[in-house]
Design a protein around this motif. Structure first.
Motif, PDB file in Angstrom:
ATOM      1  N   PHE A  43     -33.530 126.409 -79.260  1.00 20.38           N
ATOM      2  CA  PHE A  43     -33.154 125.617 -78.083  1.00 20.38           C
ATOM      3  C   PHE A  43     -34.099 124.449 -77.824  1.00 20.38           C
ATOM      4  O   PHE A  43     -33.737 123.499 -77.131  1.00 20.38           O
ATOM      5  N   ASP A  44     -35.314 124.489 -78.370  1.00 23.17           N
ATOM      6  CA  ASP A  44     -36.230 123.354 -78.178  1.00 23.17           C
ATOM      7  C   ASP A  44     -35.670 122.074 -78.802  1.00 23.17           C
ATOM      8  O   ASP A  44     -35.927 120.971 -78.296  1.00 23.17           O
ATOM      9  N   ILE A  45     -34.937 122.205 -79.886  1.00 18.71           N
ATOM     10  CA  ILE A  45     -34.340 121.026 -80.521  1.00 18.71           C
ATOM     11  C   ILE A  45     -33.308 120.396 -79.591  1.00 18.71           C
ATOM     12  O   ILE A  45     -33.247 119.165 -79.441  1.00 18.71           O
ATOM     13  N   TYR A  49     -33.412 116.518 -77.843  1.00 21.36           N
ATOM     14  CA  TYR A  49     -32.404 115.451 -77.905  1.00 21.36           C
ATOM     15  C   TYR A  49     -31.838 115.109 -76.526  1.00 21.36           C
ATOM     16  O   TYR A  49     -31.409 113.962 -76.310  1.00 21.36           O
ATOM     17  N   ASN A  50     -31.845 116.057 -75.603  1.00 21.26           N
ATOM     18  CA  ASN A  50     -31.499 115.704 -74.224  1.00 21.26           C
ATOM     19  C   ASN A  50     -32.501 114.695 -73.675  1.00 21.26           C
ATOM     20  O   ASN A  50     -32.126 113.680 -73.059  1.00 21.26           O
ATOM     21  N   PHE A  52     -34.459 112.829 -75.519  1.00 18.91           N
ATOM     22  CA  PHE A  52     -34.374 111.644 -76.379  1.00 18.91           C
ATOM     23  C   PHE A  52     -33.330 110.663 -75.834  1.00 18.91           C
ATOM     24  O   PHE A  52     -33.594 109.456 -75.724  1.00 18.91           O
ATOM     25  N   ASP A  53     -32.156 111.167 -75.497  1.00 18.52           N
ATOM     26  CA  ASP A  53     -31.089 110.303 -74.981  1.00 18.52           C
ATOM     27  C   ASP A  53     -31.513 109.612 -73.682  1.00 18.52           C
ATOM     28  O   ASP A  53     -31.243 108.418 -73.487  1.00 18.52           O
ATOM     29  N   LEU A  54     -32.172 110.348 -72.819  1.00 18.64           N
ATOM     30  CA  LEU A  54     -32.629 109.772 -71.561  1.00 18.64           C
ATOM     31  C   LEU A  54     -33.746 108.753 -71.779  1.00 18.64           C
ATOM     32  O   LEU A  54     -33.787 107.700 -71.124  1.00 18.64           O
ATOM     33  N   ALA A  55     -34.639 109.057 -72.713  1.00 26.84           N
ATOM     34  CA  ALA A  55     -35.765 108.159 -72.976  1.00 26.84           C
ATOM     35  C   ALA A  55     -35.308 106.848 -73.605  1.00 26.84           C
ATOM     36  O   ALA A  55     -35.898 105.790 -73.344  1.00 26.84           O
ATOM     37  N   ILE A  56     -34.273 106.895 -74.407  1.00 31.68           N
ATOM     38  CA  ILE A  56     -33.728 105.669 -75.005  1.00 31.68           C
ATOM     39  C   ILE A  56     -33.215 104.732 -73.912  1.00 31.68           C
ATOM     40  O   ILE A  56     -33.377 103.509 -73.981  1.00 31.68           O
ATOM     41  N   LYS A  57     -32.611 105.305 -72.894  1.00 31.97           N
ATOM     42  CA  LYS A  57     -32.062 104.498 -71.810  1.00 31.97           C
ATOM     43  C   LYS A  57     -33.134 104.013 -70.843  1.00 31.97           C
ATOM     44  O   LYS A  57     -32.925 103.031 -70.118  1.00 31.97           O
ATOM     45  N   ASP A  58     -34.259 104.684 -70.794  1.00 32.68           N
ATOM     46  CA  ASP A  58     -35.323 104.348 -69.840  1.00 32.68           C
ATOM     47  C   ASP A  58     -36.666 104.455 -70.558  1.00 32.68           C
ATOM     48  O   ASP A  58     -37.499 105.307 -70.249  1.00 32.68           O
ATOM     49  N   SER A  59     -36.881 103.575 -71.531  1.00 28.98           N
ATOM     50  CA  SER A  59     -38.048 103.679 -72.405  1.00 28.98           C
ATOM     51  C   SER A  59     -39.368 103.550 -71.654  1.00 28.98           C
ATOM     52  O   SER A  59     -40.379 104.120 -72.059  1.00 28.98           O
ATOM     53  N   ILE A  65     -40.186 111.551 -69.100  1.00 29.13           N
ATOM     54  CA  ILE A  65     -38.905 112.171 -69.485  1.00 29.13           C
ATOM     55  C   ILE A  65     -39.137 113.273 -70.508  1.00 29.13           C
ATOM     56  O   ILE A  65     -38.628 114.395 -70.371  1.00 29.13           O
ATOM     57  N   PHE A  66     -39.899 112.986 -71.562  1.00 28.73           N
ATOM     58  CA  PHE A  66     -40.168 114.022 -72.564  1.00 28.73           C
ATOM     59  C   PHE A  66     -40.940 115.190 -71.952  1.00 28.73           C
ATOM     60  O   PHE A  66     -40.715 116.350 -72.310  1.00 28.73           O
ATOM     61  N   ASN A  67     -41.829 114.882 -71.034  1.00 26.51           N
ATOM     62  CA  ASN A  67     -42.582 115.944 -70.383  1.00 26.51           C
ATOM     63  C   ASN A  67     -41.659 116.865 -69.578  1.00 26.51           C
ATOM     64  O   ASN A  67     -41.738 118.096 -69.682  1.00 26.51           O
ATOM     65  N   ASN A  68     -40.768 116.274 -68.809  1.00 23.16           N
ATOM     66  CA  ASN A  68     -39.914 117.050 -67.906  1.00 23.16           C
ATOM     67  C   ASN A  68     -38.759 117.749 -68.613  1.00 23.16           C
ATOM     68  O   ASN A  68     -38.386 118.872 -68.238  1.00 23.16           O
ATOM     69  N   TYR A  69     -38.186 117.086 -69.616  1.00 19.43           N
ATOM     70  CA  TYR A  69     -36.967 117.613 -70.223  1.00 19.43           C
ATOM     71  C   TYR A  69     -37.189 118.287 -71.575  1.00 19.43           C
ATOM     72  O   TYR A  69     -36.292 118.978 -72.074  1.00 19.43           O
ATOM     73  N   TYR A  70     -38.358 118.103 -72.155  1.00 17.30           N
ATOM     74  CA  TYR A  70     -38.659 118.744 -73.443  1.00 17.30           C
ATOM     75  C   TYR A  70     -39.821 119.731 -73.303  1.00 17.30           C
ATOM     76  O   TYR A  70     -39.646 120.937 -73.463  1.00 17.30           O
TER      77      TYR A  70
END
Length: 324
Positions: A43-45, A49-50, A52-59, A65-70
């Motif tokens: 499930f970490d993968i 990618y969840n 990743f998608d958010l970070a692409i939109k709000d770099s 984002i990676f901290n909170n969602y990954y």
């Protein structure tokens, strides 16, 4: 981090990276005595990618984002992988964004690895038959920043899937050359898992700090992984024709604490020569006694590495196999 800086980071990693920089915990290992009790945790993968998608939109907000969602949603395995390998959320997010095309291109290949589950479990079963004392941890499939394809912690086996994503269908035309050079095949994942499974079962081997000690620890993981999976984790084609020369160098270095120089590629030696040398020592010992089960049991309980080296008669083995 722009791509130029990220490329420099990869070049630095190439100097430092080993196939597996194994983090060994001698107490508190979370295991089961049967392969069926081991879980494959993926499930970490999906969380990566969840994010990743958010970070692409709000770099500009990628680190948070990676901290909170990954990372905050991560498994125990990801927590361990962060501590020993990733270490910096800032550098992680910068690296991923710098190579976002690469991470996107491997997405479908690493988000679903169910087709590899049967082979992984079969390798676990074969290890149990070979070494009945084996313990079987959970396996965590993670996404890192190209630092390790595999390591261990007290919680289990930690697999860096972004390094194990190449397939025959991969469009590598736009891959960074350094990433392309060290990327590994997706179907190699069960082999890497087997290598790390052996590391997890090295708790009876005496610790040390010499080149000989480290080489046998890594080489034994290669040797046993080959028995149970049919392959070594590394590709040793570059060693062809250099076997006796490498052995002669090893004889003079074996009692020194110089592991890193035997990981790095040089004019004298291919990369990961320490792995290869330990693999040869274990292979020589096994062929000498003619019993793989006993050889594996003996290897995974070594207390005197110099004695084991002598008993392996590896020099005779190498001269017979590679001498002219």
């Amino acid at each position: 981090m722009n791509k130029k800086r990220a490329t420099k980071s990869i070049l630095l990693l190439l100097l430092l990276i080993s196939l597996q920089s194994c983090s060994v915990f001698n107490s508190g290992l979370k295991t089961t005595e049967k392969p069926t009790g081991s879980k494959l945790v993926t499930f970490d993968i999906d969380h990566f990618y969840n994010a990743f998608d958010l970070a692409i939109k709000d770099s500009s907000n990628a680190e948070n984002i990676f901290n909170n969602y990954y990372f905050k949603k991560g498994s125990a395995g990801l927590s361990d992988f962060y501590k020993t390998k990733i270490q910096s959320k800032e550098k992680f997010s910068e690296f991923v964004l710098a190579f976002k095309e690469y991470y996107q291109s491997i997405r479908n290949d690493i988000t679903d690895i169910k087709d590899l589950e049967n082979q992984i479990k079969q390798n676990f079963n074969d290890f149990e038959q070979l070494y009945p004392e084996a313990k079987f941890p959970d396996v965590y499939f993670l996404v890192g920043k190209y630092q390790s394809n595999g390591t261990i912690s007290k919680n289990g086996l930690l697999i860096g899937t972004e390094m194990l994503a190449k397939t025959p269908e991969s469009d590598t035309a736009n891959w960074n050359n350094d990433i392309l050079r060290i990327s590994m095949e997706r179907n190699h994942i069960p082999v890497t898992v087997s290598h790390e499974l052996v590391h997890f079962n090295q708790d009876k081997m005496r610790d040390g700090n010499t080149l000989l000690w480290k080489s046998i620890r890594e080489g034994s993981a290669e040797f046993v992984a080959e028995i149970i999976s049919g392959e070594t984790d590394a590709d040793y084609k570059k060693f062809n024709g250099k076997e006796l020369e490498i052995w002669n160098d090893f004889k003079s270095d074996k009692n020194k604490s110089i592991w890193r120089s035997w990981q790095q590629e040089s004019e004298l030696r291919p990369r990961n020569a320490g792995y290869w040398m330990g693999y040869m020592i274990c292979k020589a010992y096994s062929e000498k006694i003619g019993n793989k089960e006993k050889a594996v049991k003996d290897i995974l309980s070594i207390q005197d590495y110099s004695k084991f080296l002598k008993e392996s008669e590896v020099e005779i083995y190498l001269q017979n196999k590679f001498g002219t």
